[in-house]
Motif scaffolding. Structure first.
Motif, PDB file in Angstrom:
ATOM      1  N   TYR A  86     -23.069 -59.898  -1.286  1.00  0.00           N
ATOM      2  CA  TYR A  86     -21.714 -59.932  -0.730  1.00  0.00           C
ATOM      3  C   TYR A  86     -21.714 -59.461   0.722  1.00  0.00           C
ATOM      4  N   TYR A  87     -22.312 -58.307   0.976  1.00  0.00           N
ATOM      5  CA  TYR A  87     -22.282 -57.770   2.340  1.00  0.00           C
ATOM      6  C   TYR A  87     -23.080 -58.629   3.313  1.00  0.00           C
ATOM      7  N   LEU A  88     -24.147 -59.246   2.834  1.00  0.00           N
ATOM      8  CA  LEU A  88     -24.889 -60.173   3.695  1.00  0.00           C
ATOM      9  C   LEU A  88     -24.015 -61.366   4.072  1.00  0.00           C
ATOM     10  N   SER A  89     -23.189 -61.800   3.133  1.00  0.00           N
ATOM     11  CA  SER A  89     -22.288 -62.930   3.418  1.00  0.00           C
ATOM     12  C   SER A  89     -21.232 -62.569   4.457  1.00  0.00           C
ATOM     13  N   LYS A  90     -20.975 -61.267   4.606  1.00  0.00           N
ATOM     14  CA  LYS A  90     -19.991 -60.794   5.582  1.00  0.00           C
ATOM     15  C   LYS A  90     -20.626 -60.531   6.950  1.00  0.00           C
ATOM     16  N   GLY A  91     -21.931 -60.804   7.044  1.00  0.00           N
ATOM     17  CA  GLY A  91     -22.606 -60.623   8.330  1.00  0.00           C
ATOM     18  C   GLY A  91     -23.108 -59.225   8.586  1.00  0.00           C
ATOM     19  N   ILE A  92     -23.042 -58.365   7.582  1.00  0.00           N
ATOM     20  CA  ILE A  92     -23.578 -57.009   7.750  1.00  0.00           C
ATOM     21  C   ILE A  92     -25.094 -57.081   7.655  1.00  0.00           C
ATOM     22  N   LYS A  93     -25.764 -56.372   8.529  1.00  0.00           N
ATOM     23  CA  LYS A  93     -27.204 -56.563   8.703  1.00  0.00           C
ATOM     24  C   LYS A  93     -27.943 -55.241   8.850  1.00  0.00           C
ATOM     25  N   LYS A  94     -29.264 -55.372   8.899  1.00  0.00           N
ATOM     26  CA  LYS A  94     -30.129 -54.207   9.077  1.00  0.00           C
ATOM     27  C   LYS A  94     -29.731 -53.431  10.321  1.00  0.00           C
ATOM     28  N   SER A  95     -29.747 -52.118  10.203  1.00  0.00           N
ATOM     29  CA  SER A  95     -29.396 -51.151  11.258  1.00  0.00           C
ATOM     30  C   SER A  95     -27.901 -50.848  11.317  1.00  0.00           C
ATOM     31  N   ASP A  96     -27.075 -51.626  10.587  1.00  0.00           N
ATOM     32  CA  ASP A  96     -25.675 -51.248  10.475  1.00  0.00           C
ATOM     33  C   ASP A  96     -25.562 -49.986   9.603  1.00  0.00           C
ATOM     34  N   VAL A  97     -24.447 -49.305   9.730  1.00  0.00           N
ATOM     35  CA  VAL A  97     -24.204 -48.083   8.956  1.00  0.00           C
ATOM     36  C   VAL A  97     -22.926 -48.252   8.129  1.00  0.00           C
ATOM     37  N   ILE A  98     -22.976 -47.844   6.875  1.00  0.00           N
ATOM     38  CA  ILE A  98     -21.786 -47.827   6.023  1.00  0.00           C
ATOM     39  C   ILE A  98     -21.631 -46.423   5.453  1.00  0.00           C
ATOM     40  N   ALA A  99     -20.449 -45.840   5.616  1.00  0.00           N
ATOM     41  CA  ALA A  99     -20.169 -44.520   5.054  1.00  0.00           C
ATOM     42  C   ALA A  99     -19.842 -44.662   3.573  1.00  0.00           C
ATOM     43  N   VAL A 100     -20.514 -43.868   2.746  1.00  0.00           N
ATOM     44  CA  VAL A 100     -20.339 -43.930   1.291  1.00  0.00           C
ATOM     45  C   VAL A 100     -19.799 -42.585   0.816  1.00  0.00           C
ATOM     46  N   ILE A 101     -18.621 -42.621   0.185  1.00  0.00           N
ATOM     47  CA  ILE A 101     -17.963 -41.381  -0.252  1.00  0.00           C
ATOM     48  C   ILE A 101     -17.589 -41.548  -1.722  1.00  0.00           C
TER      49      ILE A 101
END
Length: 613
Positions: A86-101
């Motif tokens: 899913y996230y790859l389909s949204k264009g999110i890629k290596k070296s991006d950061v996602i905050a997980v809470i």
């Protein structure tokens, strides 16, 4: 920590006596060390790759147990793959950061695996954070998105307008088993469990392009001053932990590791879990630690190993003895902070054969592990380090006539420093200024560099050490690092307080140091009963529970040195003893919602361990 005795000191003969029991681990350890050290920053490595290999070894075996949920390696892998696709389909890629809470539950584990497969860095935000501290932690790492569990959503909503994240990049998991029921997302959140359902379950191709140098986690540490710092934890560093701690633990497919430690810290997320993945074993997690539920859960999950910090061990020892104390199959435990005064008692009472105590820090480059199963030691270190003489009064290393540092002798205490090399790099903080402050150069010869751990340890021989104490403006309480500056800032926001000095004080029979704030009031101000309650409300709102000051000392003037540094040593020495000062002393007793004055009777009860802090 107790003083070193001759029996604590370790010789080559002592190690040789342990070798027969150690031999059966050697093949596994050698396999792990090959994976740990035969790598480069550009070698494919990390959590995603190791997890997929564990799936191949044990596809239908249990991978994750939580409450009544049970996921095999294949099921957990397919779940993570859907999130990743899913996230790859949204264009999110290596070296991006996602905050997980997300608190300790299945959705957190699946999310972390998914992002690891993509080479996306998971910023593991402390789920106890709120207000300004939470805002700082999220904005610090410049995330492209936030993934939040319903149990933490209110804290995020309270600061959402201050977060530098696009409005449509807030994702949500219901506080339930979302593989069975995705729930209905609140306004302005994307229901991640629902939106991934049409995506494929096969492995994403990106896993093999994740290199050792790529970021895996941001883990937050209070460091020595100020607000939380984000420490980058690379895939290479994870592989080092996996190859060492993970394989030394020597778990197998029928083993279950029970972990109640918060998974936003490296002890739970990295050390405990990498041992599980190395053995294709099962990880059993609980949302939050509970003394009453601990051994019942151990039996429920048929756990054979547990993760710990010293405070957890103390809580378990404090519980009344039971006929069920040994009614389990736990023989191994891994973690840090086991107190010497309960070490052997804990093993005897609960039937533990192996305490894999370790020393490491989220930002550091030196690690110890108790691979030979000695008592009262953080273990052995294969990484290059030194223990140097340190003058606590001057707060500086001792130098010889040539300006070089001096190593301590066996049995002596000194400052632990880790040599920075290609094989033991210092990955550092997000802020370069913080990096420079913890690096020492020209230590033993011109051109060398060492990481300053800030910890005092005792050299007990054969590359083994004992942890003694922590320097600087950070202390540990409830298994967490507490930044004095952060607490001072929050205390000073109370309308009647003009200044606050925070430090840690020891309470008998507890781990670490409890927070104490020496406060001065604005001219003419006095603390009323209403203030004693309102302060607790404010502190609990803006600070994690472990950082709320346990003690207050009301001073007329804050004493400083000639260079305007606070006289913390004197404050620590006088502690909360009403016999050592005429200042007003207050305490927040367990289960109370307001500070109260420390009477001689209350002081005596604290010293006698009649309150369970």
């Amino acid at each position: 920590m107790k003083q070193s005795t001759q029996t604590d000191l370790i010789s080559i003969r002592d190690v040789a006596a342990r070798l027969p029991k150690f031999i059966n681990k050697v093949p596994n350890i050698i396999s792990g060390l090959k994976q740990a050290y035969i790598r480069t920053p550009n070698t494919p490595a990390g959590l995603g790759l190791a997890f997929e290999r564990a799936v191949k070894r044990n596809p239908y075996g249990d991978a994750l147990l939580f409450e009544d949920q049970r996921y095999s390696y294949q099921e957990l892998n397919e779940w993570a793959n859907q999130i990743a696709h899913y996230y790859l389909s949204k264009g999110i890629k290596k070296s991006d950061v996602i905050a997980v809470i997300i608190e300790n539950r299945s959705e957190l584990i699946a999310t972390v695996i998914a992002l690891a497969k993509m080479g996306v860095t998971s910023a593991l935000v402390n789920t106890a954070q709120t207000g300004k501290v939470l805002t700082h932690s999220i904005n610090l790492v410049k995330p492209i998105a936030v993934i939040v569990g319903e149990e933490c959503r209110q804290a995020v909503d309270d600061v959402r307008q201050d977060l530098n994240v696009k409005a449509d990049h807030f994702y949500w998991f219901a506080d339930q088993a979302t593989r069975e029921n995705t729930g209905i997302a609140p306004a302005n959140y994307v229901n991640l469990a629902e939106i991934i359902t049409p995506f494929p379950t096969f492995n994403v191709a990106t896993t093999h392009s994740v290199k050792g140098k790529d970021g895996l986690f941001y883990i937050y540490t209070s460091g020595t001053t100020g607000l939380p710092k984000a420490v980058i934890f690379t895939n290479s560093r994870w592989t080092l932990a996996y190859g060492t701690y993970g394989h030394i633990l020597n778990l197998h497919e029928d083993d279950v590791m029970y972990v109640t430690l918060p998974l936003y810290h490296a002890t739970g997320m990295v050390v405990c879990w990498c041992g599980v993945i190395a053995g294709s074993a099962a990880l059993a997690i609980r949302r939050k630690y509970s003394t009453t539920a601990f051994w019942n859960d151990v039996r429920k999950y048929k756990a054979s190993a547990i993760g710990y910090v010293g405070e957890l061990c103390r809580y378990l020892m404090d519980a009344p003895p039971s006929a069920n104390d040994r009614a389990h199959r736990v023989t191994k435990m891994i973690g840090n902070g086991m107190r010497p005064n309960i070490w052997s008692k804990f093993k005897d009472r609960f039937g533990i054969e192996e305490v894999l105590e370790l020393y490491a820090s989220s930002e550091g480059n030196v690690g110890f592990s108790n691979i030979f199963n000695f008592d009262n030691t953080v273990g052995f270190s294969p990484t290059p380090y030194a223990i140097i003489q340190f003058d606590k009064e001057k707060n500086a290393a001792v130098h010889d006539a040539k300006g070089r540092c001096i190593k301590v002798n066996k049995g002596e205490v000194g400052l632990l420093i880790g040599k920075i090399t290609n094989r033991s790099p210092f990955d550092g903080y997000t802020d370069e200024k913080n990096n420079q402050s913890v690096i020492m150069k020209d230590v033993f010869k011109k051109g060398d560099s060492y990481f300053i751990t800030g910890d005092l340890v005792r050299d007990i021989g054969f590359r083994h050490a004992q942890f003694v104490d922590r320097l600087g403006d950070t202390f540990r309480w409830k298994g967490e690092n507490v930044s004095t500056t952060e607490v001072e800032n929050i205390c000073s926001e109370y309308p009647k307080i003009s200044e606050a000095v925070v430090y840690g004080v020891e309470i008998p029979n507890t781990n670490g140091r409890a927070g104490m704030a020496a406060i001065t009031l604005h001219e003419g101000a006095e603390l009323t009963d209403e203030d004693l309650s309102e302060m607790v409300t404010l502190f609990q709102k803006d600070l994690p529970a472990y950082a709320v000051p346990v003690f207050l000392r009301v001073q007329e003037v804050v004493e400083t040195t000639g260079t305007f540094k606070y006289q913390k040593n004197k404050l620590k020495e006088q502690s909360y003893d009403p016999g050592k000062t005429s200042d007003r002393l207050l305490v927040l007793l367990p289960g109370h919602s307001a500070y109260c004055d420390i009477s001689p009777e209350i002081f005596s009860n604290i010293e006698a361990y009649k309150y369970r802090f």
